[in-house]
Design a protein around this motif. Structure first.
Motif, short mmCIF file in Angstrom:
data_model
loop_
_atom_site.label_atom_id
_atom_site.label_comp_id
_atom_site.label_asym_id
_atom_site.label_seq_id
_atom_site.Cartn_x
_atom_site.Cartn_y
_atom_site.Cartn_z
N LEU A 56 -1.04 -36.49 7.24
CA LEU A 56 -1.51 -35.19 7.71
C LEU A 56 -3.03 -35.05 7.63
CD1 LEU A 56 1.15 -32.91 6.03
CD2 LEU A 56 0.70 -33.04 8.48
N GLY A 57 -3.65 -35.67 6.63
CA GLY A 57 -5.07 -35.45 6.39
C GLY A 57 -5.27 -34.09 5.73
N ASP A 58 -6.49 -33.84 5.29
CA ASP A 58 -6.77 -32.60 4.56
C ASP A 58 -6.46 -31.35 5.38
OD1 ASP A 58 -7.56 -33.97 2.28
OD2 ASP A 58 -9.68 -33.95 2.84
N LEU A 59 -6.91 -31.34 6.63
CA LEU A 59 -6.67 -30.17 7.47
C LEU A 59 -5.17 -29.97 7.71
CD1 LEU A 59 -7.58 -27.81 9.22
CD2 LEU A 59 -7.86 -29.45 11.12
N GLY A 60 -4.45 -31.05 7.99
CA GLY A 60 -3.01 -30.95 8.22
C GLY A 60 -2.26 -30.42 7.00
N VAL A 61 -2.66 -30.90 5.81
CA VAL A 61 -2.02 -30.40 4.58
C VAL A 61 -2.28 -28.91 4.44
CG1 VAL A 61 -2.09 -30.50 2.05
CG2 VAL A 61 -2.04 -32.62 3.38
N ARG A 62 -3.49 -28.49 4.70
CA ARG A 62 -3.80 -27.04 4.60
C ARG A 62 -2.98 -26.24 5.59
NH1 ARG A 62 -9.13 -28.94 4.15
NH2 ARG A 62 -9.68 -28.16 6.21
N LEU A 63 -2.81 -26.78 6.81
CA LEU A 63 -2.03 -26.06 7.82
C LEU A 63 -0.55 -25.99 7.44
CD1 LEU A 63 -3.63 -27.44 11.11
CD2 LEU A 63 -3.88 -25.14 10.15
N VAL A 64 -0.01 -27.10 6.93
CA VAL A 64 1.39 -27.10 6.49
C VAL A 64 1.59 -26.09 5.37
CG1 VAL A 64 3.13 -28.49 5.27
CG2 VAL A 64 1.95 -29.43 7.26
N CYS A 65 0.70 -26.09 4.40
CA CYS A 65 0.81 -25.14 3.28
C CYS A 65 0.69 -23.70 3.79
CB CYS A 65 -0.24 -25.43 2.22
SG CYS A 65 0.03 -27.02 1.40
N ALA A 66 -0.28 -23.45 4.68
CA ALA A 66 -0.46 -22.10 5.22
C ALA A 66 0.79 -21.65 5.97
CB ALA A 66 -1.67 -22.07 6.15
N HIS A 67 1.38 -22.54 6.75
CA HIS A 67 2.58 -22.18 7.51
C HIS A 67 3.72 -21.79 6.57
CE1 HIS A 67 5.74 -22.26 10.53
NE2 HIS A 67 6.43 -23.02 9.70
N HIS A 68 4.00 -22.63 5.60
CA HIS A 68 5.16 -22.38 4.74
C HIS A 68 4.93 -21.22 3.78
CE1 HIS A 68 6.21 -26.25 6.49
NE2 HIS A 68 7.45 -25.80 6.35
N LEU A 69 3.73 -21.06 3.29
CA LEU A 69 3.45 -19.90 2.44
C LEU A 69 3.50 -18.61 3.26
CD1 LEU A 69 0.73 -21.36 0.08
CD2 LEU A 69 3.13 -20.88 -0.45
N THR A 70 3.10 -18.69 4.53
CA THR A 70 3.24 -17.53 5.41
C THR A 70 4.72 -17.21 5.61
OG1 THR A 70 1.15 -17.99 6.52
CG2 THR A 70 2.71 -16.60 7.71
N CYS A 71 5.53 -18.22 5.77
CA CYS A 71 6.98 -18.00 5.90
C CYS A 71 7.52 -17.27 4.67
CB CYS A 71 7.72 -19.31 6.10
SG CYS A 71 7.46 -20.08 7.70
N LEU A 72 7.03 -17.63 3.49
CA LEU A 72 7.48 -16.94 2.28
C LEU A 72 7.09 -15.47 2.29
CD1 LEU A 72 6.86 -19.60 -0.52
CD2 LEU A 72 9.02 -18.98 0.58
N SER A 73 6.04 -15.13 3.03
CA SER A 73 5.63 -13.73 3.08
C SER A 73 6.51 -12.89 4.01
CB SER A 73 4.16 -13.62 3.49
OG SER A 73 3.98 -13.97 4.84
N LEU A 74 7.46 -13.53 4.71
CA LEU A 74 8.36 -12.78 5.58
C LEU A 74 9.18 -11.74 4.81
CD1 LEU A 74 9.76 -15.58 7.90
CD2 LEU A 74 8.37 -13.63 8.60
N ALA A 75 9.38 -11.96 3.53
CA ALA A 75 10.23 -11.07 2.75
C ALA A 75 9.59 -9.71 2.53
CB ALA A 75 10.55 -11.71 1.40
N SER A 76 8.29 -9.67 2.39
CA SER A 76 7.64 -8.42 1.98
C SER A 76 7.66 -7.31 3.02
CB SER A 76 6.21 -8.70 1.51
OG SER A 76 5.48 -9.32 2.52
N PRO A 77 7.49 -7.59 4.29
CA PRO A 77 7.40 -6.46 5.22
C PRO A 77 8.72 -6.07 5.90
CG PRO A 77 6.67 -8.43 6.32
CD PRO A 77 7.04 -8.83 4.91
N LEU A 78 9.84 -6.32 5.26
CA LEU A 78 11.12 -6.03 5.91
C LEU A 78 11.25 -4.58 6.38
CD1 LEU A 78 13.66 -8.06 3.78
CD2 LEU A 78 12.99 -8.47 6.13
N LEU A 79 10.62 -3.67 5.67
CA LEU A 79 10.75 -2.26 6.03
C LEU A 79 9.63 -1.78 6.95
CD1 LEU A 79 11.90 -0.90 2.57
CD2 LEU A 79 13.29 -1.50 4.57
#
Length: 174
Positions: free
Chosen positions: A121-144
């Protein structure tokens, strides 16, 4: 099958691998029940799940078949990253047992990737993968809050990761 369809299926498997690794790292109640599936094992179970889901819609299923469909969905962690209800249930269980740094820290999440994956992935790819999956974890908060949920979905879609997990590289897919 189109190249886009294959890519989507491989991304689904990759999501399964990362969900498995995260759940293993968190441990406790969220620890996966079985061993990590190979790409071939995942594909076979995914096809079985797809067949059961199709039959459920078309003709219905008996209780045993519904239980099998639910068991396969759980084993495959189907929808783990993109289903706000699944994300919320996972985070609640993880937080009840003390959480894990990978649930919010990109550097801690990056540890879930193998060294070969990080190199691919390289440094940028790792950052993008982490950003994507951590963003997915934020799906729980705005349910309402539908506006917040739309914003999160836009961020998730803007950070779709490339194919990179070792299992796919060994299968010649990356």
């Amino acid at each position: 099958m189109t190249g886009g369809g294959l890519r989507e299926m491989l991304l689904e498997f990759q999501g399964y691998v990362l969900a498995y690794r995260l759940r293993t790292a968190v441990g406790g109640r969220v620890l996966p029940a079985g061993a990590l599936l190979t790409l071939a094992e995942y594909a076979a179970r995914r096809l079985e799940r797809q067949d059961l889901a199709r039959r459920l819609v078309q003709t219905g299923l008996d209780p045993r078949q519904v239980q099998r469909l639910e068991a396969l969905s759980g084993e495959l962690m189907f929808g783990f990253w993109l289903n706000p209800a699944e994300v919320a249930a996972f985070l609640r269980a993880a937080r009840r047992q003390g959480g894990h740094p990978a649930l919010g820290d990109p550097a801690a999440f990056a540890v879930l990737l193998t060294s070969a994956e990080q190199a691919r992935l390289g440094d940028l790819g790792v950052r993008l993968v982490c950003a994507h999956h951590l963003t997915c974890l934020s799906l729980a908060s705005p349910l309402l809050d539908p506006d917040a949920l739309t914003d999160v979905w836009q961020r998730v879609e803007a950070t779709t990761p490339p194919l990179f997990v070792d299992e796919l590289a060994l299968a010649g897919q990356v």
